[in-house]
Structure formats: C-alpha cells, structure tokens
Design a protein around this motif. Structure first.
Motif, PDB file in Angstrom:
ATOM      1  N   ARG A  55      21.621 100.423  18.245  1.00 40.22           N
ATOM      2  CA  ARG A  55      20.761 101.545  18.642  1.00 40.22           C
ATOM      3  C   ARG A  55      19.669 101.141  19.619  1.00 40.22           C
ATOM      4  O   ARG A  55      19.090 101.997  20.290  1.00 40.22           O
ATOM      5  CB  ARG A  55      20.079 102.173  17.416  1.00 40.22           C
ATOM      6  CG  ARG A  55      20.984 102.821  16.416  1.00 40.22           C
ATOM      7  CD  ARG A  55      20.220 103.840  15.541  1.00 40.22           C
ATOM      8  NE  ARG A  55      18.913 103.368  15.118  1.00 40.22           N
ATOM      9  CZ  ARG A  55      18.673 102.700  13.993  1.00 40.22           C
ATOM     10  NH1 ARG A  55      19.687 102.383  13.195  1.00 40.22           N
ATOM     11  NH2 ARG A  55      17.451 102.337  13.661  1.00 40.22           N
ATOM     12  N   HIS A  56      19.392  99.832  19.686  1.00 39.22           N
ATOM     13  CA  HIS A  56      18.252  99.370  20.479  1.00 39.22           C
ATOM     14  C   HIS A  56      18.682  98.219  21.388  1.00 39.22           C
ATOM     15  O   HIS A  56      19.049  97.144  20.895  1.00 39.22           O
ATOM     16  CB  HIS A  56      17.118  98.911  19.566  1.00 39.22           C
ATOM     17  CG  HIS A  56      16.595  99.988  18.656  1.00 39.22           C
ATOM     18  ND1 HIS A  56      15.691 100.925  19.076  1.00 39.22           N
ATOM     19  CD2 HIS A  56      16.869 100.266  17.351  1.00 39.22           C
ATOM     20  CE1 HIS A  56      15.415 101.750  18.069  1.00 39.22           C
ATOM     21  NE2 HIS A  56      16.117 101.375  17.017  1.00 39.22           N
ATOM     22  N   VAL A  57      18.591  98.430  22.674  1.00 35.77           N
ATOM     23  CA  VAL A  57      19.036  97.399  23.612  1.00 35.77           C
ATOM     24  C   VAL A  57      18.161  96.163  23.563  1.00 35.77           C
ATOM     25  O   VAL A  57      18.592  95.076  23.977  1.00 35.77           O
ATOM     26  CB  VAL A  57      19.064  97.945  25.057  1.00 35.77           C
ATOM     27  CG1 VAL A  57      20.074  99.065  25.181  1.00 35.77           C
ATOM     28  CG2 VAL A  57      17.678  98.414  25.500  1.00 35.77           C
ATOM     29  N   ASP A  58      16.932  96.283  23.074  1.00 33.31           N
ATOM     30  CA  ASP A  58      16.014  95.153  23.041  1.00 33.31           C
ATOM     31  C   ASP A  58      16.032  94.405  21.713  1.00 33.31           C
ATOM     32  O   ASP A  58      15.195  93.541  21.474  1.00 33.31           O
ATOM     33  CB  ASP A  58      14.580  95.602  23.362  1.00 33.31           C
ATOM     34  CG  ASP A  58      14.109  96.783  22.515  1.00 33.31           C
ATOM     35  OD1 ASP A  58      14.861  97.216  21.622  1.00 33.31           O
ATOM     36  OD2 ASP A  58      12.993  97.276  22.784  1.00 33.31           O
ATOM     37  N   VAL A  59      16.988  94.711  20.851  1.00 36.06           N
ATOM     38  CA  VAL A  59      17.109  94.044  19.551  1.00 36.06           C
ATOM     39  C   VAL A  59      18.392  93.227  19.496  1.00 36.06           C
ATOM     40  O   VAL A  59      19.478  93.733  19.798  1.00 36.06           O
ATOM     41  CB  VAL A  59      17.101  95.060  18.389  1.00 36.06           C
ATOM     42  CG1 VAL A  59      17.370  94.350  17.051  1.00 36.06           C
ATOM     43  CG2 VAL A  59      15.778  95.813  18.332  1.00 36.06           C
ATOM     44  N   GLY A  60      18.238  91.958  19.133  1.00 36.06           N
ATOM     45  CA  GLY A  60      19.368  91.113  18.784  1.00 36.06           C
ATOM     46  C   GLY A  60      19.151  90.601  17.371  1.00 36.06           C
ATOM     47  O   GLY A  60      18.137  90.914  16.742  1.00 36.06           O
ATOM     48  N   TYR A  61      20.084  89.793  16.874  1.00 36.05           N
ATOM     49  CA  TYR A  61      19.927  89.337  15.500  1.00 36.05           C
ATOM     50  C   TYR A  61      20.635  88.001  15.279  1.00 36.05           C
ATOM     51  O   TYR A  61      21.370  87.512  16.151  1.00 36.05           O
ATOM     52  CB  TYR A  61      20.420  90.384  14.512  1.00 36.05           C
ATOM     53  CG  TYR A  61      21.892  90.741  14.589  1.00 36.05           C
ATOM     54  CD1 TYR A  61      22.818  90.207  13.697  1.00 36.05           C
ATOM     55  CD2 TYR A  61      22.365  91.641  15.551  1.00 36.05           C
ATOM     56  CE1 TYR A  61      24.155  90.541  13.752  1.00 36.05           C
ATOM     57  CE2 TYR A  61      23.698  91.988  15.612  1.00 36.05           C
ATOM     58  CZ  TYR A  61      24.593  91.435  14.715  1.00 36.05           C
ATOM     59  OH  TYR A  61      25.931  91.781  14.786  1.00 36.05           O
ATOM     60  N   SER A  62      20.357  87.426  14.128  1.00 32.65           N
ATOM     61  CA  SER A  62      21.008  86.182  13.726  1.00 32.65           C
ATOM     62  C   SER A  62      21.952  86.451  12.567  1.00 32.65           C
ATOM     63  O   SER A  62      21.862  87.490  11.911  1.00 32.65           O
ATOM     64  CB  SER A  62      19.961  85.141  13.304  1.00 32.65           C
ATOM     65  OG  SER A  62      19.386  85.511  12.057  1.00 32.65           O
ATOM     66  N   VAL A  63      22.835  85.498  12.323  1.00 25.21           N
ATOM     67  CA  VAL A  63      23.694  85.549  11.140  1.00 25.21           C
ATOM     68  C   VAL A  63      23.563  84.223  10.405  1.00 25.21           C
ATOM     69  O   VAL A  63      23.569  83.157  11.025  1.00 25.21           O
ATOM     70  CB  VAL A  63      25.177  85.826  11.485  1.00 25.21           C
ATOM     71  CG1 VAL A  63      25.339  87.241  12.020  1.00 25.21           C
ATOM     72  CG2 VAL A  63      25.718  84.815  12.487  1.00 25.21           C
ATOM     73  N   GLY A  64      23.411  84.305   9.083  1.00 20.95           N
ATOM     74  CA  GLY A  64      23.281  83.067   8.333  1.00 20.95           C
ATOM     75  C   GLY A  64      22.730  83.298   6.951  1.00 20.95           C
ATOM     76  O   GLY A  64      22.533  84.432   6.516  1.00 20.95           O
ATOM     77  N   VAL A  65      22.458  82.182   6.257  1.00 21.31           N
ATOM     78  CA  VAL A  65      22.012  82.210   4.866  1.00 21.31           C
ATOM     79  C   VAL A  65      20.777  81.330   4.706  1.00 21.31           C
ATOM     80  O   VAL A  65      20.803  80.142   5.035  1.00 21.31           O
ATOM     81  CB  VAL A  65      23.123  81.723   3.918  1.00 21.31           C
ATOM     82  CG1 VAL A  65      22.628  81.690   2.477  1.00 21.31           C
ATOM     83  CG2 VAL A  65      24.351  82.621   4.028  1.00 21.31           C
ATOM     84  N   HIS A  66      19.726  81.918   4.185  1.00 23.02           N
ATOM     85  CA  HIS A  66      18.470  81.220   3.931  1.00 23.02           C
ATOM     86  C   HIS A  66      18.669  80.181   2.829  1.00 23.02           C
ATOM     87  O   HIS A  66      19.426  80.408   1.881  1.00 23.02           O
ATOM     88  CB  HIS A  66      17.418  82.262   3.509  1.00 23.02           C
ATOM     89  CG  HIS A  66      16.023  81.758   3.485  1.00 23.02           C
ATOM     90  ND1 HIS A  66      15.546  80.938   2.480  1.00 23.02           N
ATOM     91  CD2 HIS A  66      14.977  81.964   4.331  1.00 23.02           C
ATOM     92  CE1 HIS A  66      14.272  80.662   2.714  1.00 23.02           C
ATOM     93  NE2 HIS A  66      13.893  81.271   3.829  1.00 23.02           N
ATOM     94  N   PRO A  67      17.967  79.038   2.919  1.00 18.16           N
ATOM     95  CA  PRO A  67      18.159  78.001   1.893  1.00 18.16           C
ATOM     96  C   PRO A  67      17.691  78.389   0.493  1.00 18.16           C
ATOM     97  O   PRO A  67      18.011  77.678  -0.476  1.00 18.16           O
ATOM     98  CB  PRO A  67      17.341  76.818   2.434  1.00 18.16           C
ATOM     99  CG  PRO A  67      16.380  77.414   3.397  1.00 18.16           C
ATOM    100  CD  PRO A  67      17.096  78.569   4.011  1.00 18.16           C
ATOM    101  N   CYS A  68      16.939  79.484   0.371  1.00 12.40           N
ATOM    102  CA  CYS A  68      16.518  79.931  -0.965  1.00 12.40           C
ATOM    103  C   CYS A  68      17.520  80.889  -1.605  1.00 12.40           C
ATOM    104  O   CYS A  68      17.310  81.345  -2.735  1.00 12.40           O
ATOM    105  CB  CYS A  68      15.142  80.599  -0.904  1.00 12.40           C
ATOM    106  SG  CYS A  68      13.802  79.440  -0.570  1.00 12.40           S
ATOM    107  N   GLU A  69      18.594  81.203  -0.898  1.00 11.43           N
ATOM    108  CA  GLU A  69      19.631  82.051  -1.487  1.00 11.43           C
ATOM    109  C   GLU A  69      20.409  81.266  -2.546  1.00 11.43           C
ATOM    110  O   GLU A  69      20.371  80.041  -2.596  1.00 11.43           O
ATOM    111  CB  GLU A  69      20.576  82.558  -0.398  1.00 11.43           C
ATOM    112  CG  GLU A  69      19.962  83.588   0.522  1.00 11.43           C
ATOM    113  CD  GLU A  69      19.600  84.877  -0.199  1.00 11.43           C
ATOM    114  OE1 GLU A  69      20.456  85.427  -0.917  1.00 11.43           O
ATOM    115  OE2 GLU A  69      18.448  85.323  -0.049  1.00 11.43           O
TER     116      GLU A  69
END
Length: 257
Positions: A55-69
C-alpha cells in the motif's frame, strides 16, 4: 528527509490514530520521514508487512526471527525458508536476528545457529542482515567474523567502541536509536563520535525507546528526526546534513551487493 531504518510497524500504538496505521505513517511523512523499514520478529510478520508495503511505496520490510523468539520459531527459519521469503523487492533485509543473553540464556545454541542461518540467507540473496545484540557483544562479533558477514546493520547500538570498530571492520553499518538522545547516554555519544559518518544510520525501534523529549512514551516513526538531531550535535552537523548523510547511507546499504 529522514529514513527510519528499524520500526516495528506491527506493534505500534495506534490508539491516537483510531487504529489506522496509514495515518501514523502520514504523520511521520509530515515530520520529514521519507522511507520506513518495517522489521519482522517472527516468520509470520511478513504477511502483514507485505500488505503494508504493497500500500505504501516508501515502506519496505525485513524477514526473520528475533533471538528472543521460542526455539521452535527459530528452527523454522531455515536458510531455504528465509531465502524464499526474501525474493520480493519489497524485502530489504534479513532479520532482525542476533543474540540476546539478557532475556534468556536457555537457548544460546539455538540463537547462534539461527543467527548463522540468517547470515547465510543474506549472503545468498545479497541483502543486508539486521543484527540485534544484548549482553552478547563478543559472541555476536565472533559469529559475524566466522561467517564472513560483510553486509549488515548492528541496530540500536549501545555497545563500546571496541564492538563498534569490530563490526565496522567487517563492513557493517551502525544504527542509533533514541537512546543516543538520553541525558545519561554520554558514553554512547562518545562512541558515536568515533563512528565514520558514512556508516551511520538512524532508527526509532518503535514502539520502544522514544527519544528525548518523548522518553517514556510509546515510540513511532515520526520521532526519528529527534535521533538525527542528537547525532547532529555529536558530529557538529546541521539537522539537514544529518538527514542527507543517513539517508544516503541507507541507500548505499541497500544497493550494496
């Protein structure tokens, strides 16, 4: 214009916006924020973050798992799975991953293995890895070196110059959060002063760690200029110069292959 290189868009307090994330992002844009990287803490976050980024051209993201999970979630983060999720152009990074011995020392080996898999995936897809470290700075550096990781961010930096120099020597960027603006953070500002300007990034880590003068409140991306202001004082730069430098640094990081 500013870049919030680390914001948890799935966790923001949206009560002031009647639950509407789009309004929160617009407030940030009105404050001069031109780009946002939404950060995953588990493998399911990408579903919501992908929809936001669409929905937002100025938004990207990461994929992954935090070490506290939990270990089961960490085990799901195989190299193959991370590579699969990172194929779209809207995925800008892998993580956040890393080591956190402050909250738990029960699953240290699982954290280390998961961290290494994130690095391997980042090397395959040629995208940076976002690294979290708490009470584990030496082991974090050891893994970065051992896995020959050269493309990443040590986010929410609060460590000493020895740690900063070690990851800088590996090719990493260092990202500062609102902590650098706190009155009791002079030691951190002294370390920041030694970090080369072409390796500095800014972030909110929202909804956590709101900068001064909003410390203690729920953080959000519109506050990232206050992080830049704290660093502009450290480097004796104008706020506009700090915005330009940190934005260019983030673009350089994303373009690095």
């Amino acid at each position: 214009m500013f870049v919030d290189t680390h914001c948890h868009l799935t966790m923001l307090n949206l009560e002031p916006y009647a639950g509407n994330l789009d309004l929160a992002l617009q407030q940030a844009r009105d404050a001069g924020v031109s780009k946002f990287m939404g950060i995953s803490v588990d493998l399911d976050d990408h579903l919501v973050l992908a929809e936001i980024a669409a929905r937002h051209v100025d938004v990207g993201y990461s994929v992954g798992v935090h070490p506290c999970e939990d270990p089961e979630m960490m085990q799901r983060a195989t190299v193959e799975k991370l590579v699969q999720l990172a194929q779209t152009d809207k995925v800008w990074a892998l993580g956040e991953t890393g080591l956190d011995y402050f909250h738990s020392t029960e699953f240290i080996e699982e954290q280390k293995q998961c961290f290494a898999r994130h690095i391997h995936a980042s090397q395959i897809v040629r995208k940076p890895v976002v690294v979290h470290t708490r009470s584990a700075k030496h082991e974090t550096v050891d893994i970065i070196r051992a896995e020959k990781s050269t493309h990443g961010i040590l986010h929410c930096f609060t460590e000493d110059w020895e740690t900063a120099k070690a990851v800088l020597d590996c090719g990493y960027y260092i990202s500062f959060s609102g902590i650098v603006s706190f009155k009791n953070a002079q030691d951190l500002r002294d370390v920041a002063r030694q970090v080369p300007l072409d390796r500095v990034l800014i972030e909110t880590d929202s909804p956590y760690l709101a900068p001064m003068p909003y410390r203690g409140r729920s953080n959000e991306p519109k506050y990232v200029p206050y992080v830049a202001k704290a660093l502009s004082d450290v480097y004796d730069k104008t706020l506009e110069e700090m915005a330009f430098i940190t934005t260019q640094n983030f673009e350089n990081l994303l373009q690095q292959k």
